[in-house]
Scaffold this motif. Structure first.
Motif, PDB file in Angstrom:
ATOM      1  N   ILE A  87     -33.458 -18.543 -27.857  1.00  0.00           N
ATOM      2  CA  ILE A  87     -34.047 -19.485 -26.905  1.00  0.00           C
ATOM      3  C   ILE A  87     -35.366 -20.015 -27.440  1.00  0.00           C
ATOM      4  N   ASN A  88     -36.225 -19.128 -27.919  1.00  0.00           N
ATOM      5  CA  ASN A  88     -37.524 -19.537 -28.464  1.00  0.00           C
ATOM      6  C   ASN A  88     -37.962 -18.505 -29.493  1.00  0.00           C
ATOM      7  N   PRO A  89     -37.878 -18.824 -30.776  1.00  0.00           N
ATOM      8  CA  PRO A  89     -38.235 -17.839 -31.807  1.00  0.00           C
ATOM      9  C   PRO A  89     -39.717 -17.506 -31.840  1.00  0.00           C
ATOM     10  N   GLY A  90     -40.551 -18.257 -31.121  1.00  0.00           N
ATOM     11  CA  GLY A  90     -41.989 -17.982 -31.133  1.00  0.00           C
ATOM     12  C   GLY A  90     -42.423 -16.902 -30.178  1.00  0.00           C
ATOM     13  N   ILE A  91     -41.510 -16.371 -29.363  1.00  0.00           N
ATOM     14  CA  ILE A  91     -41.867 -15.330 -28.399  1.00  0.00           C
ATOM     15  C   ILE A  91     -41.948 -13.982 -29.113  1.00  0.00           C
ATOM     16  N   ARG A  92     -43.052 -13.263 -28.898  1.00  0.00           N
ATOM     17  CA  ARG A  92     -43.241 -11.961 -29.550  1.00  0.00           C
ATOM     18  C   ARG A  92     -42.371 -10.915 -28.868  1.00  0.00           C
ATOM     19  N   PHE A  93     -41.654 -10.137 -29.673  1.00  0.00           N
ATOM     20  CA  PHE A  93     -40.777  -9.077 -29.162  1.00  0.00           C
ATOM     21  C   PHE A  93     -41.267  -7.754 -29.745  1.00  0.00           C
ATOM     22  N   ALA A  94     -41.856  -6.927 -28.910  1.00  0.00           N
ATOM     23  CA  ALA A  94     -42.407  -5.646 -29.344  1.00  0.00           C
ATOM     24  C   ALA A  94     -41.510  -4.506 -28.863  1.00  0.00           C
ATOM     25  N   THR A  95     -41.426  -3.445 -29.662  1.00  0.00           N
ATOM     26  CA  THR A  95     -40.583  -2.297 -29.338  1.00  0.00           C
ATOM     27  C   THR A  95     -41.418  -1.022 -29.319  1.00  0.00           C
ATOM     28  N   ARG A  96     -41.213  -0.221 -28.282  1.00  0.00           N
ATOM     29  CA  ARG A  96     -41.850   1.083 -28.178  1.00  0.00           C
ATOM     30  C   ARG A  96     -40.775   2.138 -27.962  1.00  0.00           C
ATOM     31  N   PRO A 141     -52.241 -23.332 -24.390  1.00  0.00           N
ATOM     32  CA  PRO A 141     -50.926 -22.737 -24.643  1.00  0.00           C
ATOM     33  C   PRO A 141     -50.662 -21.549 -23.730  1.00  0.00           C
ATOM     34  N   VAL A 142     -49.408 -21.282 -23.479  1.00  0.00           N
ATOM     35  CA  VAL A 142     -48.993 -20.134 -22.683  1.00  0.00           C
ATOM     36  C   VAL A 142     -48.417 -19.081 -23.627  1.00  0.00           C
ATOM     37  N   HIS A 143     -48.935 -17.863 -23.536  1.00  0.00           N
ATOM     38  CA  HIS A 143     -48.470 -16.775 -24.402  1.00  0.00           C
ATOM     39  C   HIS A 143     -47.372 -15.995 -23.684  1.00  0.00           C
ATOM     40  N   ARG A 144     -46.303 -15.718 -24.406  1.00  0.00           N
ATOM     41  CA  ARG A 144     -45.157 -15.008 -23.846  1.00  0.00           C
ATOM     42  C   ARG A 144     -44.812 -13.821 -24.732  1.00  0.00           C
ATOM     43  N   THR A 145     -44.539 -12.673 -24.111  1.00  0.00           N
ATOM     44  CA  THR A 145     -44.256 -11.442 -24.846  1.00  0.00           C
ATOM     45  C   THR A 145     -43.150 -10.670 -24.145  1.00  0.00           C
ATOM     46  N   VAL A 146     -42.265 -10.087 -24.943  1.00  0.00           N
ATOM     47  CA  VAL A 146     -41.259  -9.159 -24.434  1.00  0.00           C
ATOM     48  C   VAL A 146     -41.564  -7.780 -25.023  1.00  0.00           C
ATOM     49  N   THR A 147     -41.679  -6.777 -24.161  1.00  0.00           N
ATOM     50  CA  THR A 147     -41.910  -5.402 -24.593  1.00  0.00           C
ATOM     51  C   THR A 147     -40.687  -4.581 -24.229  1.00  0.00           C
ATOM     52  N   CYS A 148     -40.066  -4.004 -25.233  1.00  0.00           N
ATOM     53  CA  CYS A 148     -38.863  -3.181 -25.045  1.00  0.00           C
ATOM     54  C   CYS A 148     -39.235  -1.713 -25.257  1.00  0.00           C
ATOM     55  N   THR A 149     -39.103  -0.907 -24.217  1.00  0.00           N
ATOM     56  CA  THR A 149     -39.440   0.516 -24.281  1.00  0.00           C
ATOM     57  C   THR A 149     -38.158   1.321 -24.126  1.00  0.00           C
ATOM     58  N   ILE A 150     -37.893   2.172 -25.114  1.00  0.00           N
ATOM     59  CA  ILE A 150     -36.673   2.979 -25.117  1.00  0.00           C
ATOM     60  C   ILE A 150     -37.053   4.452 -25.045  1.00  0.00           C
ATOM     61  N   SER A 151     -36.451   5.146 -24.093  1.00  0.00           N
ATOM     62  CA  SER A 151     -36.621   6.593 -23.978  1.00  0.00           C
ATOM     63  C   SER A 151     -35.244   7.235 -23.998  1.00  0.00           C
ATOM     64  N   ALA A 152     -35.166   8.505 -23.639  1.00  0.00           N
ATOM     65  CA  ALA A 152     -33.898   9.223 -23.722  1.00  0.00           C
ATOM     66  C   ALA A 152     -32.882   8.638 -22.741  1.00  0.00           C
ATOM     67  N   GLY A 153     -31.946   7.844 -23.254  1.00  0.00           N
ATOM     68  CA  GLY A 153     -30.867   7.334 -22.432  1.00  0.00           C
ATOM     69  C   GLY A 153     -31.215   6.170 -21.532  1.00  0.00           C
ATOM     70  N   SER A 154     -32.377   5.550 -21.671  1.00  0.00           N
ATOM     71  CA  SER A 154     -32.745   4.439 -20.795  1.00  0.00           C
ATOM     72  C   SER A 154     -33.554   3.415 -21.576  1.00  0.00           C
ATOM     73  N   ILE A 155     -33.653   2.221 -21.002  1.00  0.00           N
ATOM     74  CA  ILE A 155     -34.384   1.138 -21.640  1.00  0.00           C
ATOM     75  C   ILE A 155     -35.108   0.328 -20.570  1.00  0.00           C
ATOM     76  N   ARG A 156     -36.291  -0.147 -20.908  1.00  0.00           N
ATOM     77  CA  ARG A 156     -37.089  -0.964 -19.997  1.00  0.00           C
ATOM     78  C   ARG A 156     -37.552  -2.198 -20.759  1.00  0.00           C
ATOM     79  N   LEU A 157     -37.265  -3.377 -20.202  1.00  0.00           N
ATOM     80  CA  LEU A 157     -37.662  -4.651 -20.790  1.00  0.00           C
ATOM     81  C   LEU A 157     -38.671  -5.315 -19.868  1.00  0.00           C
ATOM     82  N   VAL A 158     -39.819  -5.683 -20.421  1.00  0.00           N
ATOM     83  CA  VAL A 158     -40.871  -6.335 -19.641  1.00  0.00           C
ATOM     84  C   VAL A 158     -41.194  -7.665 -20.311  1.00  0.00           C
ATOM     85  N   PHE A 159     -40.894  -8.759 -19.609  1.00  0.00           N
ATOM     86  CA  PHE A 159     -41.262 -10.097 -20.082  1.00  0.00           C
ATOM     87  C   PHE A 159     -42.512 -10.547 -19.342  1.00  0.00           C
ATOM     88  N   ASN A 160     -43.513 -10.967 -20.092  1.00  0.00           N
ATOM     89  CA  ASN A 160     -44.792 -11.338 -19.491  1.00  0.00           C
ATOM     90  C   ASN A 160     -45.259 -12.672 -20.053  1.00  0.00           C
TER      91      ASN A 160
END
Length: 406
Positions: A283-292, A331-350
């Protein structure tokens, strides 16, 4: 659709401004109401088209474009009723040169067949109006006017048709690429599990069997020979104890991966992150995608169907932000943070964009209620939350827990 609509809308506004002197000049020999009404019908829809193309859905853009195209035909229809024949002192009526604008709007609004119909009707109408008001009637003058009008309008129709076709091909290829990414991720996950299972068979099962066979060969079949060395009971018992522990450990490992072997169409943590990141960057390659990651993240096993639902909801959140969160001047800054733990995942778009009042969102806003929250409610173990305030940006949180509790 938005880019085409905005370009056409701005082009129509510019053409209207450039044509104002000619409209005023040709209006001297006609009733006072004709020039403003004809100009409004011809050019009035283009600023609206440019405005709605900034954020509206494609269906709205097509509807406004279609009304703009039809209003131009209405302007042509009222002209012979208002102006007397051969009263304009000009080489051609100004409406004659506006057919390409109407053709652009028609090509954006309708399919090719109806656009061709509009081309034929519009070309005939402008040629007849021009002959009626300016030129002396003859078969040659009528044919010449028809060919000149239809030739330029055909060029514009061809350009818009090619642009829409290219856009449709891009959409199809994006959808195909998404499905291929899901299939590739699933295949990678299956290969990873096969390799893991093969390693377990080699390193644990076969080695245990080999040690057991060696132990059986070293154990005498009958009583020891007279005068020979006596077997060491402690050593034999120790070897048996080691074999038992090794066998039990191997069985435990096989039990752990039994579910994964039965259900191969799942993504591990790495494959899930790659799949979700590709969905955002398509959709937009300029959006930062971070993983924890948290301890036990390697235990994540996400079915491909679940990954597709999360990607669809996350993609809708990204698209909503691109449509509605823009703030003029910065400009508007957009970030996706993907947090993975044991058996679950949380995605936060801000995003830090315009924001909105969540309580004021109407129920018919399908982008939030259906495409994001509705998808997550229907997903077993899933949940979704939207937080926003005017001027303070928006946060969309998507949670999935493989055990069914998000």
């Amino acid at each position: 659709m938005r880019r085409l609509g905005m370009s056409m809308g701005l082009g129509g506004v510019i053409m209207g401004l450039v044509t104002i002197p000619e409209i005023i000049e040709q209006g001297h020999g006609a009733p006072g109401w004709w020039s403003p009404v004809a100009a409004l019908l011809t050019f009035g829809g283009f600023p609206i088209l440019a405005a709605v193309s900034a954020r509206a859905r494609p269906a709205v853009i097509r509807a406004v474009s279609g009304l703009t195209a039809v209003s131009f035909l209405v302007a042509l229809a009222i002209t012979p009723l208002a102006v007397q024949p051969h009263t304009l002192d000009a080489s051609s009526v100004w409406l004659y040169r506006m057919l390409p604008l109407g053709m652009l709007a028609a090509a954006l609004a309708w399919r090719l067949l109806w656009s061709v119909v509009y081309l034929l009707v519009g070309s005939t109408a402008v040629a007849c109006v021009n002959v009626y008001l300016v030129e002396q009637f003859s078969a040659m003058s009528a044919l010449s006017g028809l060919l000149r009008a239809s030739g330029l309008a055909s060029l514009f129709l061809w350009c818009v048709t090619c642009a829409r076709g290219a856009g449709a091909r891009v959409d199809r290829e994006s959808a195909i690429a998404g499905r291929r990414a899901a299939a590739t991720a699933a295949s990678t996950a299956r290969d990873h599990e096969r390799a893991r299972f093969a390693a377990l068979i080699h390193d644990a099962v076969l080695s245990t069997l080999l040690d057991a066979s060696r132990g059986a060969e070293d154990t005498p079949a009958g009583p020891p020979p007279v005068g020979g060395p006596k077997p060491c009971p402690g050593k034999a018992a120790g070897e048996i104890s080691v074999l038992r522990r090794q066998a039990q450990s191997t069985l435990d490992q096989l039990d752990e991966i039994r579910v994964d072997v039965r259900e191969p169409d799942v993504l591990d943590a790495r494959s899930a992150v790659i799949f979700l990141r590709s969905a955002v960057h398509e959709i937009n390659p300029g959006i930062r995608f971070a993983t924890r990651t948290w301890p036990g993240f390697d235990d994540l096993r996400m079915p491909v169907a679940v990954a597709g639902t999360l990607a669809a909801a996350l993609g809708e959140a990204v698209r909503n932000s691109l449509r509605h969160a823009a703030i003029p001047g910065r400009p508007v800054h957009r970030t996706v943070t993907c947090t993975i733990s044991a058996g679950s995942i949380r995605l936060v778009f801000n995003d830090d964009g315009a924001g909105f009042d969540v309580e004021q969102v109407s129920a018919d806003r399908l982008g939030i209620s259906v495409s994001i929250l509705g998808r997550m409610r229907q997903l077993a173990g899933g949940a979704g939350f939207v937080e926003s305030q005017p001027g303070e940006g928006t946060t969309v949180t998507l949670v999935w827990g493989g055990d069914g509790s998000a």
